[in-house]
Write a protein that holds these residues in place. Structure first.
Motif, mmCIF file in Angstrom:
data_model
loop_
_atom_site.group_PDB
_atom_site.id
_atom_site.type_symbol
_atom_site.label_atom_id
_atom_site.label_comp_id
_atom_site.label_asym_id
_atom_site.label_seq_id
_atom_site.Cartn_x
_atom_site.Cartn_y
_atom_site.Cartn_z
ATOM 1 N N ARG A 285 -47.118 93.986 66.507
ATOM 2 C CA ARG A 285 -45.944 94.490 65.796
ATOM 3 C C ARG A 285 -46.153 95.873 65.188
ATOM 4 N N PHE A 286 -47.401 96.214 64.883
ATOM 5 C CA PHE A 286 -47.625 97.492 64.229
ATOM 6 C C PHE A 286 -48.841 98.196 64.842
ATOM 7 N N GLN A 312 -43.934 103.139 57.785
ATOM 8 C CA GLN A 312 -42.963 102.906 58.839
ATOM 9 C C GLN A 312 -41.762 102.176 58.232
ATOM 10 N N THR A 315 -41.136 98.189 59.716
ATOM 11 C CA THR A 315 -42.154 97.154 59.525
ATOM 12 C C THR A 315 -42.789 97.201 58.143
ATOM 13 N N GLN A 317 -45.342 99.175 57.556
ATOM 14 C CA GLN A 317 -46.749 99.537 57.750
ATOM 15 C C GLN A 317 -47.052 100.876 57.098
ATOM 16 N N LEU A 492 -43.772 90.634 59.225
ATOM 17 C CA LEU A 492 -44.101 91.689 60.182
ATOM 18 C C LEU A 492 -44.970 92.773 59.561
ATOM 19 N N THR A 493 -45.002 92.829 58.246
ATOM 20 C CA THR A 493 -45.776 93.848 57.544
ATOM 21 C C THR A 493 -47.252 93.477 57.557
ATOM 22 N N ARG A 500 -50.044 98.555 53.595
ATOM 23 C CA ARG A 500 -48.648 98.251 53.272
ATOM 24 C C ARG A 500 -48.283 98.931 51.961
ATOM 25 N N THR A 505 -41.362 93.120 55.361
ATOM 26 C CA THR A 505 -40.382 92.820 56.404
ATOM 27 C C THR A 505 -40.752 91.490 57.052
ATOM 28 N N ILE A 534 -33.633 89.691 60.638
ATOM 29 C CA ILE A 534 -34.667 90.451 59.928
ATOM 30 C C ILE A 534 -34.271 90.658 58.464
ATOM 31 N N ARG A 536 -35.627 92.704 54.994
ATOM 32 C CA ARG A 536 -36.563 93.649 54.381
ATOM 33 C C ARG A 536 -36.373 93.550 52.867
#
Length: 580
Positions: A285-286, A312, A315, A317, A492-493, A500, A505, A534, A536
């Motif tokens: 994912r990242f 990002q 995500t 990241q 996802l993070t 982070r 996310t 999703i 966030r």
């Protein structure tokens, strides 16, 4: 005069053990231990001698220092619990807050997912008093909230600071004072009062210098984020034969992407050939830091500019700014960053890291309000750079600005990039916010995030387990969730706190996730939703609490159990539901 006015923001005692806020940070654990091969190598070599044991011992000492530093986020604890926490460090992995959260819960003899534990953590939080400086919206006033059974003072749970930060309470009085001065003085408002237009864009810079780790003259306030990116790219992106490429992360924020492509076309080049977007590995994912470095080395001397988001936007990241900058410079390329999602929630040292330039907006974590004035950083190494630059009268040295000379005598540093006089209306709310930021430091904010986001991770892990225990397949038990990965809420993070920022996310891997989001909104949770599934969430360390995170996790638990329970009743006899 502007420099004197910049010092005029009244400083109050700093909150959160800020005495070491400018000290050198330790090497990010992700660089050292994210490589599983390296970890296993240390384990297999342990028997080979004292050298490896010494390395692990040094790592444990570093871990203990790290966790002791993180503990400064809280009021002093009993020596016994501090000792438990420091003993739990693991030299084989990055420092993760989750095991320490469990140790704290055990110490207080409470359940991690209990409301009492959230209250305990809030009671120890050194930044807790700063919440009183912000206006927390009330449910009765907030759009899209169901007003039934809502008390007149019930606050929303605001977790959307990645889109817009909350208002500081002093803003109303400051704006009223500004309007009053304009009405009473007319043009003299440009020169008199604490919000005089002549120096308004310089007033918050002292606080911002500390937030990004800049030296005197390296930052300026002007325009908006993307406009500033264009301005600085005109100066720093000078493609030539053989060196013309721009390297960025895959799917950067759309405005950055448009900027990159339009700048490439401006130089009559093809974006399909000149823009390199670094992608995560297949199935991941990242981005891995090593893959970013490899991409920079691969394109090497063909690269004119490396420009990533500090975080990002999708995500969450966090990129290694120092490492990316070193890699770019090793290839002779310029390196810049869009810090819109990073400033105000991550500790930075742009000058020390030799970042060439950076831009940001002020309406997210800086709480400057919608349309707030943007910011830019230009390293002093480039103040005498010979390259095109758009110019205007506000870039003239202050003492000569009203001479109206035919040739521009540029200000020193980043102020040379200013074009027009800053709008006081877009700057005064940021001034108010910087007064609050000046009461703490980025190190204290980083510490709180370590614990608050780690606490929420622990709540999500418990929620995932409870959902799968109730609705998932277990042996001969019939369940409605047939996902191979038993994480209904998949984060996802990156888990590594060094990779982070505030934003988390995650995917809601259940059918009709939009129903859950609608329920959240009606109940007074303000967060960001991307279709189809999703979420966030972006807590702000100056006004969000551990109790906020408890309320979110508890509400998700209730809604998910109701949602899946209804679906189980309807479909159990006829089909199983795959959430993929």
């Amino acid at each position: 005069m502007a420099d004197k006015e910049a010092e005029a923001i009244p400083l109050k005692p700093q909150i959160g053990s800020c005495e070491n806020s400018t000290s050198t940070t330790t090497t990010p654990r992700g660089k050292r231990n994210s490589n599983k091969k390296q970890t296993s190598e240390f384990r297999t070599k342990k028997h080979k001698g004292k050298k490896t044991e010494s390395i692990l011992d040094e790592r444990r000492k570093e871990d203990v220092l790290q966790i002791e530093d993180q503990l400064k986020a809280f009021d002093p604890m009993e020596p016994a619990v501090s000792e438990k926490l420091t003993r739990a460090t693991n030299p084989y992995a990055y420092i993760s807050p989750e095991p320490f959260i469990s140790i704290l819960a055990d110490h207080f003899d409470v359940n991690v997912s209990s409301e009492e534990f959230a209250a305990r953590l809030d009671g120890m939080d050194k930044l807790r008093s700063l919440k009183d400086e912000f206006v927390i919206p009330k449910k009765v006033d907030c759009a899209r909230v169901d007003k039934e059974n809502v008390g007149p003072d019930d606050p929303v749970v605001y977790l959307c600071s990645n889109l817009l930060g909350l208002k500081v309470k002093t803003v109303d009085n400051y704006m009223s004072e500004l309007l009053r001065d304009w009405g009473n003085w007319g043009v003299w408002q440009n020169f008199e009062g604490r919000f005089a237009g002549m120096g308004i864009d310089q007033k918050p810079t002292r606080a911002l210098m500390k937030l990004v780790g800049a030296r005197e003259g390296e930052i300026t306030l002007m325009n908006g984020c993307t406009v500033n990116l264009h301005f600085l790219m005109i100066h720093f992106y000078q493609p030539r034969v053989g060196r013309y490429k721009i390297i960025c992360e895959e799917n950067p924020f759309s405005s950055d992407l448009y900027c990159f492509k339009s700048q490439i076309r401006f130089h009559k080049l093809d974006p399909d050939k000149a823009l390199i977007q670094v992608k995560p590995r297949q199935g991941e994912r990242f981005l891995r830091n090593e893959d970013v470095i490899d991409a920079i080395e691969k394109h090497g001397k063909q690269t004119a500019l490396v420009c990533f988001g500090g975080i990002q936007f999708f995500t969450g990241q966090r990129f290694d700014l120092e490492g990316v900058t070193k890699a770019a410079h090793a290839q002779g390329a310029v390196c810049g960053f869009d810090l819109a999602h990073m400033i105000g929630n991550c500790e930075m040292h742009l000058h020390r890291w030799n970042v060439d330039f950076a831009v940001w907006c002020s309406y997210k974590y800086l709480c400057g309000g919608q349309g707030a004035i943007g910011g830019a950083f230009v390293h002093r190494n480039h103040w005498d750079r010979s390259a095109p630059r758009l110019e205007g009268w506000w870039g003239v040295k202050e003492e000569k600005r009203f001479f109206m000379n035919p040739e521009l005598d540029a200000s020193l540093g980043a102020n040379a990039f200013r074009i027009s006089m800053a709008s006081v209306w877009n700057t005064v709310p940021l001034y108010a916010a910087m007064e609050v930021f000046d009461r703490t430091c980025m190190r204290a904010i980083e510490r709180k995030r370590f614990w608050l986001n780690g606490y929420f991770d622990a709540l999500v892990a418990k929620l995932n387990q409870d959902v799968m225990d109730t609705f998932g397949l277990r042996g001969d038990k019939e369940g409605i969730l047939t996902v191979p990965d038993p994480k209904v809420f998949k984060v996802l993070t990156p888990a590594n706190p060094k990779e982070r920022g505030n934003q988390i996310t995650f995917i809601m891997r259940i059918p009709r996730a939009d129903v859950i989001y609608t329920a959240l909104t009606k109940a007074g949770f303000v967060l960001d939703y991307k279709k189809p599934n999703i979420l966030r969430i972006s807590p702000h360390m100056l006004y969000n609490t551990f109790h906020d995170m408890f309320l979110l996790a508890n509400f998700l638990r209730k809604e998910v159990f109701n949602h899946l329970g209804t679906m189980a009743t309807a479909y159990r006899s006829s089909q199983k539901i795959s959430t993929g």
